[in-house]
Design an enzyme around this catalytic site. Structure first.
Site, PDB file in Angstrom:
ATOM      1  CB  SER B 153      -0.934  -0.049   1.208  1.00  5.21           C
ATOM      2  OG  SER B 153      -1.930   0.927   1.111  1.00  5.21           O
ATOM      3  CG  ASP B 320      -6.439  -3.631  -3.365  1.00  8.04           C
ATOM      4  OD1 ASP B 320      -7.234  -2.719  -3.059  1.00  8.04           O
ATOM      5  OD2 ASP B 320      -5.217  -3.573  -3.153  1.00  8.04           O
ATOM      6  CG  HIS B 353      -5.749  -2.101   0.270  1.00  4.40           C
ATOM      7  ND1 HIS B 353      -4.858  -2.048  -0.776  1.00  4.40           N
ATOM      8  CD2 HIS B 353      -5.220  -1.323   1.244  1.00  4.40           C
ATOM      9  CE1 HIS B 353      -3.837  -1.269  -0.443  1.00  4.40           C
ATOM     10  NE2 HIS B 353      -4.029  -0.822   0.771  1.00  4.40           N
TER      11      HIS B 353
END
EC number: 2.3.1.46
Lengths: 205, 384
Positions: B153, B320, B353
């Protein structure tokens, strides 16, 4: 990691690849061919493979492998025209949704393409269909018709017709049996006697 | 699967940096602290150091556990003896980002120039600033270069920044569930989160510490919203569905569906138990919004990555939607344009995610295979 011996088909392909060329291997599996070409031909390039387990093995070998579905037309998104000297696709032409379009993509990003596939026109297949009245099932086509990845089987003649239609030149063709040996008789009736063909093709200038 | 073990008890360390940091915003930070942890041992050649970069709400406590606590670091599943990032092989370093609230200098720290809490006056840090401060930590640890820099991320963004800013100091870059810049939708979510915090009456224009309070409600709301973007529709459907807490509808505005209860719990936990600093949350979301390494290169990511010499592993997750596989494709494409050494895995997961933090055999397999390759590379260089 190169403990498994190189398959006869890969050996035949490797003969066509000149040193230091750039290679894209579509459906590269565990990366064995690329690994061999890197070590023996000093090539650079990438593999594309959809299967996660094969991807893991290719990564472990140190191969540059992009996980991708050959049906998703990623190839032209990822690579510019003429990025590669050779785009290789072994035993996958018959499993993709549009072999004709994939062929276009391969010859867009590569100067030459090397393609191998099983010959549906081999006499044994013809005999099974002709005498048995059923779809062939044998060593090179082991799956039943209702559950097979081979959705676009073709004969050598079919493939060469497609090439003709698309203005693609067959630079070289090697026809072999299932043990990847060429026999004398195959030269005269390849579409009857050849089990696997290796084609090297390019756009007609 | 190989045998795995736990790192066990770990202790964070603090580096005080008295060399001023000139930040991208133009502000100079005269001095700062970096809180960090390390696991494993640095080898004699100093070739086995790995830097982990953390995400928005993460910190330096990546693996192991603190004395007297049972909770483990946020990536404990992937770091430890026999795990993909094997601490028998690698020396692992992670620091709390500047502007964070877990020991590194941030909005909740005392400004040495005024003797007061920085609060909203703490300069907004960017990925570039973080990378440059991490480079100071590298020098302090006497590491010549990183065998790999790894992050998921927002951590993945720092990895990209490392590869661009210090190409000679990073051999491998592993970018997981990340993006080359935020989309308008990503920024919009961040803005709603910031408004939730800033409109909380307890926010006091960011001076809540001096006012002796915290904008818990706003922070909890921000976290609820953020959390939503980390999960997938599939996963929420299978985990909660339309399940009711009391088995029947009550026709009021109390918590009725399980999913409401879960989200409120996550928000509460973040704002109270974890005691996350609201100004840090604002700062981190801004750093995310600002991240756009291509901006300095005619908005061309390929140009931005042209000088990168690291080998790359890019990983994305199918469900995601915060940083979808398509966002990773952009990074892959830019690297392919540069003929970089790159592998890409698109991992099938229903966890959205958050998948980058969770167990998954494909993810683990490819991660482990790549780390083994790094290890074999430097063993070979050493002639072992």
């Amino acid at each position: 990691m190169t403990s498994t011996p190189l398959s006869p088909e890969f050996k035949l392909i490797a003969e066509w690849i000149h040193s230091k060329s750039r290679v894209l291997d579509l459906g590269c599996g565990d990366g064995q061919l690329l690994d061999y070409l890197i070590q023996n031909r000093s090539i650079t390039g990438y593999g594309m493979e959809i299967d996660p387990q094969k991807n893991i093995k290719a990564v472990q070998r140190g191969i540059n492998v992009i996980q991708s579905n050959l049906n998703s037309h990623d190839i032209c998104d990822y690579f510019d025209e003429d990025s590669f000297d050779f785009v290789i696709m072994t035993q996958a032409l018959q499993v993709v949704s549009r072999p004709d379009l994939l062929l276009d993509e391969m010859l867009a990003v590569g100067k030459q393409s090397i393609i191998t596939f099983p010959n549906f026109g081999h006499w044994r297949n013809r005999a099974q269909l002709f005498f048995g009245g059923r779809m062939p099932q044998n060593k090179s086509l082991p799956n039943p018709w209702y559950n097979t990845p081979n959705i676009h089987l073709c004969t050598f003649n079919d493939f060469e017709d497609l090439c003709e239609e698309k203005n693609i030149e067959v630079v070289a063709r090697t026809v072999v049996n299932s043990r990847h040996e060429p026999t004398f008789a195959m030269r005269f009736a390849p579409n009857w006697l050849g089990e696997i063909a290796l084609y090297r093709v390019q756009r007609k200038s | 699967m190989p045998m795995t073990d736990e790192i066990g008890i770990v202790t964070p360390q603090k580096l005080h940096v008295s060399t001023p940091l000139e930040m991208v915003s133009g502000v100079t930070l005269p001095e700062y602290d970096l809180m960090y942890e390390t696991y494993g041992n640095l080898n004699a050649d100093k070739t086995n150091a790995i830097l982990i970069c953390h995400a928005l709400s993460g910190n330096h406590h990546v693996a192991g556990q603190y004395e007297g606590e049972t909770a483990k670091g946020w990536w404990n599943g992937y770091i430890g003896p026999g795990k993909p990032i094997d601490t028998n092989h690698f020396f692992v370093v992670c620091s709390n980002n500047l502007g964070g609230c877990h020991g590194s200098t941030g909005p909740a720290s005392i400004n040495p120039l005024t003797g007061k809490v920085y609060g909203p006056d703490f300069p907004i840090a960017t990925c570039k600033d973080w990378v440059h401060s991490q480079n100071t930590l590298r020098q302090h640890l006497e590491i010549d270069s990183w065998a790999a820099v790894i992050g998921g991320s927002m951590g993945g963004m720092q990895v990209l920044q490392w590869a661009i800013d210090f190409p000679d100091l990073i051999h491998h870059a592993i970018v997981i569930a990340s993006a080359p810049k935020l989309s308008a939708q990503n920024i919009a979510f961040n803005e709603v989160a910031r408004r939730a915090i800033m409109t909380d009456p307890e926010f006091h224009d960011g001076h809540f510490i001096e006012a002796g309070t915290t904008p818990k409600k706003g922070l909890a709301l921000a976290r609820m919203l953020g959390h939503l973007t980390y999960l997938s529709d599939d996963m929420m459907g299978s985990k909660f569905g339309r399940e009711l807490r009391e088995g029947k509808l009550n026709y009021n505005f109390d918590v009725e569906f399980q999913v409401e209860s879960y989200l409120r719990y996550q928000g509460e936990k973040f704002a109270t138990k974890q005691n996350f600093d609201a100004n840090t949350y604002l700062l981190m979301t801004k750093a995310l919004d600002y991240f756009d390494p291509a901006a300095d290169f005619d908005n061309d990511l390929s140009k931005a990555l042209a000088k990168a010499t690291a080998k790359f592993l890019i990983i994305s997750f199918t469900t995601d939607w915060r940083f979808s596989p398509e966002r990773s494709h952009e990074i892959v494409k830019a690297l392919l344009d540069n003929d970089a050494d790159i592998s890409y895995a698109e991992v099938d997961s229903q966890h959205g995610h958050d998948a980058f933090l969770l167990p998954n055999s494909h993810y683990e397999g490819v991660f482990r295979a790549y780390m083994n390759r790094i290890y074999n590379d430097f063993c070979r260089q050493r002639g072992e």
